[in-house]
Design a protein around this motif. Structure first.
Motif, short mmCIF file in Angstrom:
data_model
loop_
_atom_site.label_atom_id
_atom_site.label_comp_id
_atom_site.label_asym_id
_atom_site.label_seq_id
_atom_site.Cartn_x
_atom_site.Cartn_y
_atom_site.Cartn_z
N GLU B 166 0.83 -1.15 0.04
CA GLU B 166 0.10 0.01 0.01
C GLU B 166 0.72 1.17 0.01
N TRP B 167 0.16 2.31 -0.55
CA TRP B 167 1.04 3.51 -0.47
C TRP B 167 0.40 4.67 0.57
N VAL B 168 1.19 5.11 1.22
CA VAL B 168 0.44 5.84 2.30
C VAL B 168 0.92 7.46 2.14
N SER B 169 0.02 8.45 2.03
CA SER B 169 0.46 9.66 1.91
C SER B 169 0.48 10.20 3.14
N VAL B 175 -4.49 6.08 2.24
CA VAL B 175 -3.84 4.85 2.18
C VAL B 175 -4.43 4.12 0.71
N VAL B 176 -3.53 3.97 -0.09
CA VAL B 176 -4.02 3.40 -1.39
C VAL B 176 -3.66 1.86 -1.45
N GLN B 177 -4.54 1.11 -1.72
CA GLN B 177 -4.18 -0.49 -1.50
C GLN B 177 -3.62 -0.75 -2.97
N GLY B 178 -2.73 -1.45 -3.00
CA GLY B 178 -1.87 -1.80 -4.19
C GLY B 178 -2.13 -3.16 -4.60
N ARG B 179 -2.09 -3.89 -5.76
CA ARG B 179 -2.04 -5.04 -6.18
C ARG B 179 -0.76 -5.44 -6.37
N SER B 180 -0.32 -6.80 -5.51
CA SER B 180 1.00 -7.31 -5.60
C SER B 180 1.25 -8.63 -6.30
N HIS B 181 2.19 -8.82 -7.09
CA HIS B 181 2.55 -9.89 -7.90
C HIS B 181 4.02 -10.31 -7.48
N LYS B 182 4.02 -11.62 -6.90
CA LYS B 182 5.16 -12.14 -6.66
C LYS B 182 5.85 -12.79 -7.63
N VAL B 183 7.22 -12.68 -7.62
CA VAL B 183 8.09 -13.59 -8.45
C VAL B 183 9.21 -14.22 -7.52
N LEU B 184 9.50 -15.46 -7.68
CA LEU B 184 10.55 -15.89 -7.20
C LEU B 184 11.29 -16.57 -8.08
N PRO B 185 12.79 -15.71 -8.19
CA PRO B 185 13.62 -15.81 -9.32
C PRO B 185 14.60 -16.78 -9.13
N GLY B 213 5.37 10.59 0.84
CA GLY B 213 4.67 9.38 0.93
C GLY B 213 5.65 8.09 1.01
N GLU B 214 4.82 6.93 1.32
CA GLU B 214 5.56 5.85 1.83
C GLU B 214 5.11 4.50 0.96
N LEU B 215 5.84 3.60 0.85
CA LEU B 215 5.46 2.49 0.18
C LEU B 215 5.57 1.26 1.38
N ILE B 216 4.35 0.62 1.56
CA ILE B 216 4.56 -0.18 2.70
C ILE B 216 4.41 -1.76 1.98
N LEU B 217 5.10 -2.73 2.44
CA LEU B 217 5.06 -3.95 2.04
C LEU B 217 4.51 -4.71 3.40
N LEU B 218 3.18 -5.36 3.26
CA LEU B 218 2.77 -6.29 4.21
C LEU B 218 3.41 -7.56 3.92
#
Lengths: 521, 521
Positions: B166-169, B175-185, B213-218
């Motif tokens: 999510e992005w927090v201003s 707080v804006v929710q993002g869509r996350s896509h995971k890659v295991l390379p 602003g900040e990018l938060i990873l959960l």
């Protein structure tokens, strides 16, 4: 933090992102370094305006005063000093200062040179696996102990860390080093954790003088950065040691039953039936250790309560292990704990499930089967797989269908398919086993294994019935046709009334031993 | 702790070991429960003489006063209360009190009923793997970011936990929710840790107004007991956002070189040669990002220093990652970080090693090869494996052998064995790649891959030379015989002077660009 071009070493003006953290800047927020370790003070954050000389000086002064808080301002100083050095000749800089606050663990990074180049930090978050989960430790004799626990699966697999053990006498302060032998009994099934059984042998008797002492396990990380965890796994207080318990003549029971982890929506009636049957089967000099990993809900405990009150059954609440993901409710961990717990309770320990019914041909006795050959220390027992839902329809059955016991009405066995391996269960002389499995022990210390056919001893396995909270009978065979080969569920079945015929005696035994029981399906 | 028979529920008088911990006793040492959490006060131990009513009362009073210390006497109270209940009817008991002090982690055990049966505790020790190791995060555009880190391998494999972003201003608090896509390379190579690349997409532009602003990873645990870790992976301060950097017209370079983790006893001379060759090869509008996981010791840094000073080379100190055991000095982690770091530096990013020499046939140019077809966003490059120790013996060589450059005297290539797959290296348009590997990217977002033969572009791989701290030539071929097929080391070899012939020009280029360099083998 703004990147000021004339101060940077890197001429990449268009870089975005975290690289900016690593360049000199007039304003540096250090709350990150502080945040990690101030667990006790979650709401205190410190924003510090950075000026080179004053800040470092302040750091050094504060560093003298605050080690006890766990806040290590030397971390911050080290980071800031590092940033200062960009563009300057290398300054000799003790690198181990970026240690505890950042890492959330005791770690020795003194061998890692962080003083040159553009420093990249790798910041840890959360805790996925502990190094070791301590369950239990048991004395096996005057100079030997067994320690049962879980280890981080990936660390065990990739680092093969050594284990060490020692005995500390609290009265004399003497420390005796032991020799540890590791067994991993769970066949690689473990997910986040794998079961570890450590046998700790000493060259001489320890603690046998009845003095106050402790067994310490040292569990290692198998790398150059982390010191072992020192774990006190067992303590014996003054006068507790009693060597006579190791003598088989003194064992209080003939048989101990060790149950695996029980989980799910267990039918109280099925559990009641199993309990009554096996209390009768094993006789008076037997004890049952059951393990609740979630399956023994309130209604099940109702039907077990009389047996517990009589001292025949111990119900162990092992639910806390659910938070550590080993394999299937940590069943391998549980059976090993029970193995050692049962070692000096009885000559023989049985390992099988609560939907499995042990049986001995009436031409012999359980004791004869087990003790016939004194060299045999383990016997694996053949399975008779029973259908979970085929019953015979006759007037008697229909009327009492609902109130009949499970093993009373499930009278069909699956015809074994040729070439297929069917699981077995087993009994061991626990004092001669170094570790246990689900289907047998691969770690016997003495004696021989017997893998007999099922003519004298076998078990009937009513797979799929223990968590059936309703009527088990689904398919009915006409009474007149009952001996014919039945086809159902992709299997052939044959009539098998051996256990069913015992129902009357078992019910009577139950009534005489614990009285009336509730009927809760 | 003595076991008093008349108080126990279990009638097993002869039991030894830890089972005694769980029965009622007049003297109960609780230093264990206290010890776990009192990190800041390692030397304070509390021995408390237990009397049932007074102690519990004391507990409850103290519990009101000491949460800040981290000591949770409620744990002790819960354990003692539990022990009290043995033999009594079940008392409703909030089970989550055995939480933080015992577990060393924030964990919600409220769903676990610890109130019945004989309670067994599973005590954690040490920390084998964190949940997530944070390395970096980069903005990829007005509404997309890439996050690079490590995750616990066993947890990722077995729990497949979800990631959220999510992005927090900071100015509006939105707080804006993002869509996350995971890659295991990392192709499953990870040992304790595996590389995770998260692409975080937003439905609208975020932070493009230049606000704070900040990018938060959960990062989650994938179980019912643990809450996600909330990690601030990127912050942009007021005015920092600059959308023009994403425009390829604004890229400061033509090429970026991303080096993998360099480890070992690297030869400064070999590194010097490689650096000079490739600075010339890629030309003025190129930048090199090197990663020191231990290989760039002081002498190697001497020969790199002039290039660093000119701004052509960035040497990243990644040594701290050594404490987290991923795969080979976390090389997959490093190349992914570099991929994103290079995204808006140049159109093309090259991935190959410091013992590999890139080459383009003089009939064309590097730019022509890469840009010929605008649909191509990745090119894999064929390898010419070179012998590491075969040289030609002639008067010139012999005399200057010691001072000749490595690629000047190693003039034999291995004849390719039919049917064998040889590794390739590659170049990508980084802005079109979602993640990187060592030999290619399996995660292109746009365009096509090209796998050309080595006629126009290839690299010469001097495997086994980079950490050779001495004379590389071991086998000498007579000058008169040099074009003949050579057999050595279970391989056929052919004369290959392509790179060797460039030595003179490279040396001159070096002299003109950085001046004299020390010769340290």
């Amino acid at each position: 933090m703004k990147m000021e071009k004339h101060q940077t070493v890197i001429k990449v003006e268009n870089e975005t992102g975290r690289v900016k953290d690593k360049v000199r800047s007039k304003e540096l927020r250090c709350h990150t370094a502080i945040k990690f370790h101030m667990r006790a003070f979650p709401d205190i954050r410190v924003n510090v305006i950075y000026t080179m000389v004053l800040a470092i000086g302040l750091c050094l002064v504060v560093a003298q005063f605050s080690p006890l808080l766990g806040f290590d301002p030397k971390v911050w100083c080290a980071v800031m000093a590092k940033l200062e050095k960009l563009g300057k000749p290398e300054v000799s800089h003790p690198p181990q200062l970026i240690s505890e606050a950042l890492f959330h663990e005791k770690i020795n990074t003194s061998s890692i040179d962080l003083t040159h180049g553009e420093l990249r930090l790798f910041k840890p978050h959360g805790l996925a696996t502990h190094l070791y989960i301590e369950m239990s430790a048991y004395r096996g004799g005057p100079r030997v102990f067994s320690i049962v626990g879980l280890a981080s699966k990936s660390l065990e697999t990739h680092h093969n860390p050594p284990y060490a053990c020692e005995w500390v006498s609290n009265s004399t302060g003497e420390v005796v080093q032991g020799r540890s032998h590791k067994v991993l009994p769970d066949w690689g099934y473990g997910k986040l954790y794998t079961v570890v059984v450590i046998t700790c042998n000493f060259a001489k008797d320890v603690g046998v003088d009845g003095e106050d002492g402790e067994l310490i396990l040292l569990a290692s990380y198998g790398d150059q950065y982390r010191q072992p965890e020192r774990i006190k796994v067992l303590s014996e207080s003054k006068g507790e040691y009693n060597g006579s318990i190791f003598n088989p003549q003194n064992f209080p029971y003939d048989y101990v039953y060790c149950g695996s982890s029980v989980y799910g929506n267990i039918s109280p009636q099925r559990m009641r039936e199993w309990m009554a049957y096996h209390a009768r089967f094993f006789g008076d000099k037997a004890h049952f250790i059951l393990h609740d990993s979630g399956g023994f809900h309130e209604d099940v405990r109702k039907v077990l309560e009389p047996w517990i009150k009589q001292g025949k059954v111990t119900l162990q609440n092992i639910r806390q292990q659910e938070i550590y993901d080993g394999y299937y409710h940590n069943q391998f961990l549980i059976v090993n704990d029970c193995l050692f717990r049962s070692r000096f309770m009885a000559n023989w320990t049985f390992f099988f499930d609560v939907d499995e019914y042990m049986y001995v041909e009436p031409t012999t006795t359980l004791s004869q089967v087990l003790n016939e050959n004194p060299n045999i220390t383990q016997i694996t027992i053949e399975q008779v797989p029973m259908a979970k839902d085929i019953c015979v329809a006759d007037n008697a059955t229909r009327g009492d269908l609902k109130s009949s016991w499970g093993f009373e009405k499930l009278v069909y066995r699956k015809v074994l398919k040729p070439g297929l391996r069917y699981d077995r269960k087993y009994a061991v002389q626990a004092r001669h086993a170094e570790a246990a499995g689900i289907h047998m022990s691969m770690n016997m210390l003495k004696g021989q294994n017997l893998y007999p056919k099922g003519d004298k001893i076998r078990y009937y396995h009513y797979h799929g019935t223990i968590n059936k909270r309703g009527e088990v009978c689904k398919k009915f065979v006409d009474a007149g046709n009952k001996t014919a080969l039945q086809t159902h569920d992709n299997h052939y079945h044959r009539l098998e009334e051996t256990i069913a015929k015992m129902a009357k005696d078992v019910k009577l035994y139950e009534l005489n031993t614990v009285g009336t029981q509730p009927f809760i399906v």
